[in-house]
Motif scaffolding. Structure first.
Motif, short mmCIF file in Angstrom:
data_model
loop_
_atom_site.label_atom_id
_atom_site.label_comp_id
_atom_site.label_asym_id
_atom_site.label_seq_id
_atom_site.Cartn_x
_atom_site.Cartn_y
_atom_site.Cartn_z
N PHE A 66 0.83 -1.20 0.00
CA PHE A 66 0.00 0.00 0.00
C PHE A 66 0.87 1.26 0.00
CE2 PHE A 66 -2.46 3.36 2.01
CZ PHE A 66 -3.64 3.30 1.29
N ALA A 67 1.91 1.23 0.82
CA ALA A 67 2.81 2.38 0.89
C ALA A 67 3.48 2.64 -0.47
CB ALA A 67 3.87 2.15 1.96
N MET A 68 3.89 1.58 -1.14
CA MET A 68 4.54 1.72 -2.44
C MET A 68 3.59 2.33 -3.46
SD MET A 68 6.50 -1.94 -2.52
CE MET A 68 7.60 -1.71 -3.91
N ILE A 69 2.38 1.83 -3.46
CA ILE A 69 1.40 2.33 -4.41
C ILE A 69 1.09 3.80 -4.11
CG2 ILE A 69 -0.99 2.13 -5.16
CD1 ILE A 69 -0.57 -0.96 -4.49
N ALA A 70 0.89 4.09 -2.85
CA ALA A 70 0.57 5.46 -2.46
C ALA A 70 1.69 6.41 -2.86
CB ALA A 70 0.29 5.54 -0.96
N GLN A 71 2.93 5.93 -2.75
CA GLN A 71 4.04 6.78 -3.17
C GLN A 71 3.99 7.06 -4.66
OE1 GLN A 71 7.76 5.07 -1.47
NE2 GLN A 71 7.89 7.16 -0.73
N ARG A 72 3.65 6.04 -5.41
CA ARG A 72 3.55 6.25 -6.87
C ARG A 72 2.45 7.24 -7.19
NH1 ARG A 72 4.34 0.22 -9.05
NH2 ARG A 72 2.09 0.31 -9.10
N LEU A 73 1.47 7.30 -6.32
CA LEU A 73 0.38 8.24 -6.53
C LEU A 73 0.76 9.64 -6.05
CD1 LEU A 73 -2.54 5.91 -5.41
CD2 LEU A 73 -2.14 6.74 -7.72
N GLY A 74 1.95 9.79 -5.52
CA GLY A 74 2.43 11.11 -5.17
C GLY A 74 2.34 11.46 -3.70
N PHE A 75 2.05 10.50 -2.85
CA PHE A 75 1.98 10.79 -1.42
C PHE A 75 3.37 10.67 -0.80
CE2 PHE A 75 -2.29 9.48 -2.55
CZ PHE A 75 -3.08 10.40 -1.88
N SER A 76 3.64 11.53 0.16
CA SER A 76 4.91 11.43 0.90
C SER A 76 4.78 10.36 1.96
CB SER A 76 5.22 12.77 1.57
OG SER A 76 4.30 13.00 2.62
N LEU A 77 5.90 9.91 2.47
CA LEU A 77 5.89 8.91 3.54
C LEU A 77 5.10 9.42 4.74
CD1 LEU A 77 9.28 7.06 3.87
CD2 LEU A 77 7.11 6.26 2.97
N ALA A 78 5.22 10.68 5.03
CA ALA A 78 4.50 11.26 6.16
C ALA A 78 2.99 11.16 5.95
CB ALA A 78 4.91 12.72 6.36
N ASP A 79 2.54 11.49 4.73
CA ASP A 79 1.12 11.35 4.38
C ASP A 79 0.65 9.92 4.62
OD1 ASP A 79 0.95 13.94 3.41
OD2 ASP A 79 1.24 13.36 1.30
N ILE A 80 1.43 9.01 4.08
CA ILE A 80 1.07 7.60 4.11
C ILE A 80 1.01 7.11 5.55
CG2 ILE A 80 1.82 5.28 3.44
CD1 ILE A 80 3.18 6.74 0.98
N ALA A 81 2.02 7.47 6.33
CA ALA A 81 2.04 7.07 7.73
C ALA A 81 0.82 7.61 8.46
CB ALA A 81 3.33 7.56 8.38
N ALA A 82 0.45 8.85 8.13
CA ALA A 82 -0.71 9.45 8.78
C ALA A 82 -1.98 8.67 8.46
CB ALA A 82 -0.85 10.91 8.34
N HIS A 83 -2.13 8.32 7.19
CA HIS A 83 -3.30 7.52 6.80
C HIS A 83 -3.28 6.16 7.49
CE1 HIS A 83 -5.37 9.88 3.77
NE2 HIS A 83 -4.23 10.21 3.22
N MET A 84 -2.11 5.55 7.54
CA MET A 84 -2.02 4.20 8.07
C MET A 84 -2.10 4.15 9.60
SD MET A 84 0.55 2.40 5.36
CE MET A 84 0.41 0.82 6.13
N ALA A 85 -2.00 5.31 10.21
CA ALA A 85 -2.14 5.37 11.66
C ALA A 85 -3.53 4.91 12.09
CB ALA A 85 -1.86 6.79 12.15
N LEU A 87 4.62 0.08 -15.38
CA LEU A 87 4.38 1.29 -14.62
C LEU A 87 5.72 1.94 -14.35
CD1 LEU A 87 1.79 -0.30 -12.24
CD2 LEU A 87 1.33 1.54 -13.84
N GLY A 88 6.71 1.46 -15.06
CA GLY A 88 8.09 1.88 -14.81
C GLY A 88 8.29 3.38 -14.77
N ALA A 89 7.53 4.10 -15.56
CA ALA A 89 7.69 5.54 -15.62
C ALA A 89 7.47 6.19 -14.26
CB ALA A 89 6.71 6.12 -16.64
N LEU A 90 6.69 5.56 -13.43
CA LEU A 90 6.37 6.15 -12.14
C LEU A 90 7.10 5.47 -10.98
CD1 LEU A 90 2.63 6.70 -12.81
CD2 LEU A 90 4.13 8.48 -11.99
N GLY A 91 7.99 4.57 -11.26
CA GLY A 91 8.73 3.90 -10.18
C GLY A 91 8.82 2.41 -10.41
N ALA A 92 9.64 1.78 -9.60
CA ALA A 92 9.90 0.37 -9.80
C ALA A 92 8.69 -0.50 -9.47
CB ALA A 92 11.09 -0.06 -8.95
N GLY A 93 8.17 -0.32 -8.28
CA GLY A 93 6.96 -1.05 -7.89
C GLY A 93 7.21 -2.50 -7.52
#
Lengths: 144, 144
Positions: free
Chosen positions: A51-70, B131-137
């Motif tokens: 989920f974190a990897m996907i969210a990052q690809r969607l442009g979320f920062s780790l902080a964003d992701i951590a906040a959601h996953m809290a 999806l390589g353009a947006l990261g390894a995944g």
DNA sequence: CCTTGATCTAAAGTGCACTTGAGAAATTAT
DNA sequence: ATAATTTCTCAAGTGCACTTTAGATCAAGG
């Protein structure tokens, strides 16, 4: 037998071992330790990392992701409902990002494409609609 | 009288003076120096900076932007044709980014939203489309 | 002319997201 | 049992995109 190793997670997610440890410091996963002090993970941590990897690809920062996953339970497998709650709130952000990108693209066509880029009347510099989500941007660009 | 100062550019673009100097080291602008060693800019540099800011919001790195702008004339105002050539090639990249974002969003709906996130059959882990353009995944996520 | 503010250079610092390195201890394979 | 592999911690390094600091010089208004 009691949980997955960090190497297991690495091969199954494609993340580097160091990245998984790094994510732990940001509260994405919460492994327990075995007798020898090695991290042991739950299967649910595969979902968390994915989920974190996907969210990052969607442009979320780790902080964003951590906040959601809290909002997920820390030491038991999150339910489908837990996951779908999170994805629903994130979906709103994603749609917003897409909309902004489309707006900017269309303006690039109409504005940069035509060469007017610096005119005060240019839609790209119209401060009326907030592009703040994507950055500060030009505030005032007087006549050229 | 002979050109704009870095402060002029700063107030007119909203960029920090330090950022403008930084962009110069990356070949985005090419000011000349006056007798006292101060930078003097051309009006066309406003367009260059604005273009760079917009391109960044669209997700381009400074290196990308500099590469695109390398096709513009360095010390004379680029023509409309110069600008539109660049924006056309960038538009392709932008549309690609939007498409990828939409795909990921839709998959988030169908896949994370339903809780299946870790199944080998999950569309999010289908390696067939790049999806390589947006990261390894994630590369392989075996059955959970 | 003189003061105030803008600009100069070069080096170091910041935040994010990680990776690399070193030395030691645990685990697994033979 | 021994060797090979993995993992451990902690500190430092990397790349991007800038900002901050320091001390010096330049330019503009009164």
């Amino acid at each position: 037998m009691s949980g997955l190793t960090i190497g297991d997670l690495s091969t199954r997610t494609g993340l580097a071992v160091s990245a998984i440890r790094f994510y732990e410091t940001h509260g994405i996963v919460h492994p327990v330790r075995n007798a020898g002090g090695h991290r042991r993970y739950d299967k649910a941590d595969l979902r968390r990392l994915s989920f974190a990897m996907i969210a990052q690809r969607l442009g979320f920062s780790l902080a964003d992701i951590a906040a959601h996953m809290a909002h997920l339970p820390t030491h038991k497998a999150p339910s489908k409902t837990d996951w779908s709650k999170i994805s629903k709130t994130m979906r709103i952000d994603i749609t917003e990002r897409i909309t902004q990108l489309e707006k900017l693209r269309d303006r690039l066509d109409g504005c940069i494409g035509c060469g007017c880029l610096s005119l005060a009347s240019c839609a790209l510099y119209n401060p009326s609609d907030t592009l703040g989500a994507l950055g500060a941007g030009p505030r005032t660009l007087l006549t050229d």
